[in-house]
Write a protein that holds these residues in place. Structure first.
Motif, PDB file in Angstrom:
ATOM      1  N   UNK A   1     -32.170  21.135  14.560  1.00  0.00           N
ATOM      2  CA  UNK A   1     -31.862  21.768  13.263  1.00  0.00           C
ATOM      3  C   UNK A   1     -31.142  23.091  13.514  1.00  0.00           C
ATOM      4  N   UNK A   2     -29.850  22.971  13.808  1.00  0.00           N
ATOM      5  CA  UNK A   2     -29.029  24.168  14.017  1.00  0.00           C
ATOM      6  C   UNK A   2     -28.264  24.505  12.738  1.00  0.00           C
ATOM      7  N   UNK A   3     -27.656  25.671  12.760  1.00  0.00           N
ATOM      8  CA  UNK A   3     -26.855  26.094  11.588  1.00  0.00           C
ATOM      9  C   UNK A   3     -25.692  25.143  11.377  1.00  0.00           C
ATOM     10  N   UNK A   4     -25.063  24.705  12.488  1.00  0.00           N
ATOM     11  CA  UNK A   4     -23.940  23.773  12.384  1.00  0.00           C
ATOM     12  C   UNK A   4     -24.387  22.433  11.803  1.00  0.00           C
ATOM     13  N   UNK A   5     -25.542  21.959  12.232  1.00  0.00           N
ATOM     14  CA  UNK A   5     -26.056  20.688  11.717  1.00  0.00           C
ATOM     15  C   UNK A   5     -26.361  20.789  10.220  1.00  0.00           C
ATOM     16  N   UNK A   6     -26.969  21.904   9.834  1.00  0.00           N
ATOM     17  CA  UNK A   6     -27.268  22.097   8.401  1.00  0.00           C
ATOM     18  C   UNK A   6     -25.981  22.128   7.584  1.00  0.00           C
ATOM     19  N   UNK A   7     -24.971  22.849   8.092  1.00  0.00           N
ATOM     20  CA  UNK A   7     -23.695  22.963   7.377  1.00  0.00           C
ATOM     21  C   UNK A   7     -23.032  21.601   7.217  1.00  0.00           C
ATOM     22  N   UNK A   8     -22.982  20.815   8.316  1.00  0.00           N
ATOM     23  CA  UNK A   8     -22.366  19.489   8.250  1.00  0.00           C
ATOM     24  C   UNK A   8     -23.129  18.566   7.301  1.00  0.00           C
ATOM     25  N   UNK A   9     -24.438  18.621   7.355  1.00  0.00           N
ATOM     26  CA  UNK A   9     -25.249  17.752   6.499  1.00  0.00           C
ATOM     27  C   UNK A   9     -25.048  18.091   5.014  1.00  0.00           C
ATOM     28  N   UNK A  10     -25.130  19.387   4.702  1.00  0.00           N
ATOM     29  CA  UNK A  10     -25.000  19.808   3.303  1.00  0.00           C
ATOM     30  C   UNK A  10     -23.597  19.520   2.785  1.00  0.00           C
TER      31      UNK A  10
ATOM     32  N   UNK B   1     -20.631  14.338  -5.036  1.00  0.00           N
ATOM     33  CA  UNK B   1     -19.590  14.586  -6.035  1.00  0.00           C
ATOM     34  C   UNK B   1     -18.938  13.272  -6.474  1.00  0.00           C
ATOM     35  N   UNK B   2     -18.574  12.460  -5.511  1.00  0.00           N
ATOM     36  CA  UNK B   2     -17.953  11.172  -5.848  1.00  0.00           C
ATOM     37  C   UNK B   2     -18.902  10.291  -6.660  1.00  0.00           C
ATOM     38  N   UNK B   3     -20.159  10.239  -6.213  1.00  0.00           N
ATOM     39  CA  UNK B   3     -21.146   9.434  -6.922  1.00  0.00           C
ATOM     40  C   UNK B   3     -21.367   9.963  -8.340  1.00  0.00           C
ATOM     41  N   UNK B   4     -21.402  11.302  -8.499  1.00  0.00           N
ATOM     42  CA  UNK B   4     -21.633  11.896  -9.820  1.00  0.00           C
ATOM     43  C   UNK B   4     -20.492  11.574 -10.778  1.00  0.00           C
ATOM     44  N   UNK B   5     -19.243  11.699 -10.288  1.00  0.00           N
ATOM     45  CA  UNK B   5     -18.093  11.390 -11.156  1.00  0.00           C
ATOM     46  C   UNK B   5     -18.102   9.919 -11.551  1.00  0.00           C
ATOM     47  N   UNK B   6     -18.351   9.043 -10.587  1.00  0.00           N
ATOM     48  CA  UNK B   6     -18.376   7.605 -10.897  1.00  0.00           C
ATOM     49  C   UNK B   6     -19.496   7.273 -11.879  1.00  0.00           C
ATOM     50  N   UNK B   7     -20.688   7.813 -11.612  1.00  0.00           N
ATOM     51  CA  UNK B   7     -21.823   7.511 -12.488  1.00  0.00           C
ATOM     52  C   UNK B   7     -21.594   8.064 -13.888  1.00  0.00           C
TER      53      UNK B   7
ATOM     54  N   UNK C   1     -20.046  16.267  -0.774  1.00  0.00           N
ATOM     55  CA  UNK C   1     -18.868  15.423  -0.981  1.00  0.00           C
ATOM     56  C   UNK C   1     -19.252  14.036  -1.499  1.00  0.00           C
ATOM     57  N   UNK C   2     -20.231  13.441  -0.827  1.00  0.00           N
ATOM     58  CA  UNK C   2     -20.656  12.103  -1.272  1.00  0.00           C
ATOM     59  C   UNK C   2     -21.248  12.169  -2.680  1.00  0.00           C
TER      60      UNK C   2
END
Length: 342
Positions: free
Chosen positions: A42-51, A59-65, A56-57
């Motif tokens: 659980x590094x800062x880079x891992x948290x940043x990439x995960x969030x 956002x796409x799901x929210x617009x479609x839904x 992004x995912x």
């Protein structure tokens, strides 16, 4: 800005709000794990990439839904809006198809019931108009006496006074003719204008001497005869378009004929028009009547309160369950539109 306040964007905004809450929860959870256990992965880079990936995912799901689940509601609301507009324009037989049993479905059902009731009321109004027509026929003698009295008052108030003034001016002109020819010439011009006004007023009054009913004639024939008669007696050009065959109750046709009489009478007496257009059409669910002129026009709000003729035409239209609209401006002529549901 109006587009972003629609139901579809409201759904998308609600999904964005849910996304924001989810991000806060995820960050709080990761922070708690990091503080308590301090794992190596659980590094800062891992948290940043995960969030970032999560946002992004999501956002796409929210617009479609948002678009997917708002489409059905938007379609139902558009259908309800169209039905309301149809009812407002007098198309009381319009209905909306009921596909759901939720709140929108119940609203659609209630609007269908409202349209059915309005349609029944229109038929009742037209039936009452037929009955009223029968009563009018039985009371024809009393109506004739009343009409004669009204015409006598109008003749005294308008034509009689104009003729009296014309006589006085003629006598004065005769005395001035030898001594003041220029003044006499001005008087003659005024006399000509007054004579034309008296003639126009008399023609308008003679229109009211026509029978109150169509006397068995179809409405289209009665209108054409009325226009032909006026064409022979005045210099106004008439453009007539009639696309109508007998298909309305007799009482409804009588009301429409009297409306046309009153409208043309107003044109003769007040409009000073050179051209008048008359359109009478039988459409799918209504009869459309338009009467327009290129006369001097007037201020509608002021004239509606003062004109007995406009009030009478409006009342006759409402008795048939129809819509009455008049448009006029100073120097721009007057246009009358009437729609009667069938």
């Amino acid at each position: 800005m109006k587009k972003f306040s629609s139901i579809r964007y409201t759904f998308i905004q609600s999904h964005f709000y849910a996304l924001f809450l989810n991000i806060i929860i995820v960050l709080s959870t990761l922070l708690m794990i990091y503080v308590i256990y301090e794992p190596n992965w659980l590094t800062v880079k891992a948290i940043f990439l995960f969030v970032t990936s999560f946002i992004l995912v999501s956002l796409c799901v929210s617009i479609y839904a948002g678009i997917r689940y708002s489409s059905a509601i938007k379609e139902r609301l558009d259908g309800i809006s169209i039905l309301i507009k149809q009812l407002a324009h007098g198309n009381y037989d319009s209905r909306i198809e009921l596909l759901t049993n939720n709140e929108l479905g119940r609203i659609g059902g209630e609007l269908n019931e409202l349209g059915q009731k309005l349609q029944s009321q229109v038929k009742s109004l037209q039936r009452m108009a037929d009955e009223k027509s029968e009563y009018a026929k039985s009371a024809h003698k009393a109506a004739v006496i009343e009409e004669r009295q009204r015409l006598a008052r109008d003749l005294h108030d308008a034509v009689s006074q104009q003729l009296f003034a014309l006589t006085m001016m003629a006598q004065a002109t005769q005395r001035l003719f030898d001594q003041h020819p220029a003044a006499a010439k001005e008087h003659l011009a005024e006399m000509t204008t007054m004579a034309l006004q008296a003639q126009t007023e008399m023609r308008a009054l003679l229109m009211h001497l026509r029978p109150v009913q169509l006397s068995g004639e179809p409405l289209s024939v009665g209108v054409q005869h009325l226009v032909d008669e006026l064409q022979q007696k005045c210099s106004i050009r008439f453009r007539v378009h009639i696309d109508y065959e007998k298909g309305l109750p007799e009482g409804t046709e009588d009301h429409l004929f009297r409306i046309i009489q009153e409208a043309l009478s107003n044109v003769l007496r007040h409009a000073e028009a050179e051209e008048v257009s008359i359109v009478l059409q039988k459409k799918a669910h209504e009869v459309f009547l338009h009467i327009g002129d290129n006369g001097k026009g007037f201020t509608v709000d002021h004239q509606k309160k003062a004109s007995y003729g406009l009030k009478t035409m409006k009342e006759r239209t409402e008795e048939l369950g129809g819509n009455f609209a008049i448009h006029s401006k100073q120097g721009k002529g007057t246009h009358l539109d009437i729609r009667i549901p069938t």
